[in-house]
Scaffold this active site. Sequence first.
Site, PDB file in Angstrom:
ATOM      1  N   CYS A 103      25.160 -18.912   1.946  1.00 54.76           N
ATOM      2  CA  CYS A 103      24.172 -18.626   2.982  1.00 54.76           C
ATOM      3  C   CYS A 103      23.181 -17.580   2.462  1.00 54.76           C
ATOM      4  CB  CYS A 103      24.887 -18.107   4.225  1.00 54.76           C
ATOM      5  SG  CYS A 103      23.770 -17.660   5.568  1.00 54.76           S
ATOM      6  N   CYS A 106      23.896 -14.196   4.477  1.00 58.99           N
ATOM      7  CA  CYS A 106      25.103 -13.359   4.375  1.00 58.99           C
ATOM      8  C   CYS A 106      25.997 -13.688   3.190  1.00 58.99           C
ATOM      9  CB  CYS A 106      25.895 -13.471   5.672  1.00 58.99           C
ATOM     10  SG  CYS A 106      26.743 -15.056   5.850  1.00 58.99           S
ATOM     11  N   CYS A 151      25.860 -20.958  10.228  1.00 55.38           N
ATOM     12  CA  CYS A 151      26.798 -20.201   9.403  1.00 55.38           C
ATOM     13  C   CYS A 151      27.858 -19.539  10.280  1.00 55.38           C
ATOM     14  CB  CYS A 151      26.021 -19.157   8.622  1.00 55.38           C
ATOM     15  SG  CYS A 151      27.064 -18.013   7.706  1.00 55.38           S
ATOM     16  N   CYS A 154      27.211 -15.330   9.913  1.00 53.78           N
ATOM     17  CA  CYS A 154      26.045 -14.626  10.462  1.00 53.78           C
ATOM     18  C   CYS A 154      25.370 -15.397  11.589  1.00 53.78           C
ATOM     19  CB  CYS A 154      25.043 -14.308   9.355  1.00 53.78           C
ATOM     20  SG  CYS A 154      24.136 -15.738   8.736  1.00 53.78           S
ATOM     21  N   CYS A 174      22.151 -32.150   6.626  1.00 49.59           N
ATOM     22  CA  CYS A 174      20.753 -32.059   6.198  1.00 49.59           C
ATOM     23  C   CYS A 174      20.367 -30.576   6.294  1.00 49.59           C
ATOM     24  CB  CYS A 174      19.906 -32.927   7.129  1.00 49.59           C
ATOM     25  SG  CYS A 174      18.188 -33.018   6.646  1.00 49.59           S
TER      26      CYS A 174
HETATM   27 ZN   LIG Z   1      25.365 -16.634   6.953  1.00 51.49          ZN
END
Ligand SMILES: [Zn+2]
Length: 187
Positions: A103, A106, A151, A154, A174
């Site tokens: 990510c 984070c 995510c 976060c 996607c």
């Molecule tokens: Zn994240």
Amino acid sequence: MQRRNFLTGIASLPLALWGAHRVLAAAGKASTPADITALQNGWKTLLAANADVAPSAAPLNLSNDEWKKRLTPEAYHVLREEGTERPGSSPLDHEKRPGVFVCAGCRLPLFTSAMKFDSGTGWPSFFTTIPGAFGEKSDYALILKRTEYHCARCGGHHGHVFDDGPAPTNLRYCNNGVALRFIPKTA
Ligand SMILES: [Zn+2]
């Protein structure tokens, strides 16, 4: 008899090509549910030594101002405002090296290179995820119901998951490339 066989062969050709397309899309990396489980459980084999990643999905809660300082305007728009990047705009769409996608907000590990396929959409696409990487919610922004995913650490928006991906998962995550960072297995 020969003519009949010929016609039967012609009729089955498009289906055969379609099937081949689906298999090729997965690039021969995973053809059974057991293969998918192995990819998920073995994701760390694609993680570079000493890679800077989040050690767990323990929640990371920051204020909007803190996110603005941490992210580029483009990443902020996607991750914190559920924006969508222009298709074809991310170099990660063509990233083919072995490694792990984390990510951009984070650094939680989300996907590996072995989970990626070329969907032809212009967005990085994956047929499965690292276990526990995402939460999901239904999204009616385009009237039709879509499944948004974000995510697990976060809460940053990453993309939408569709059911037209390659077998055996038939899933297509996607993902906005700007919401990801790629860590190659070997620099
Ligand atoms: Zn994240």
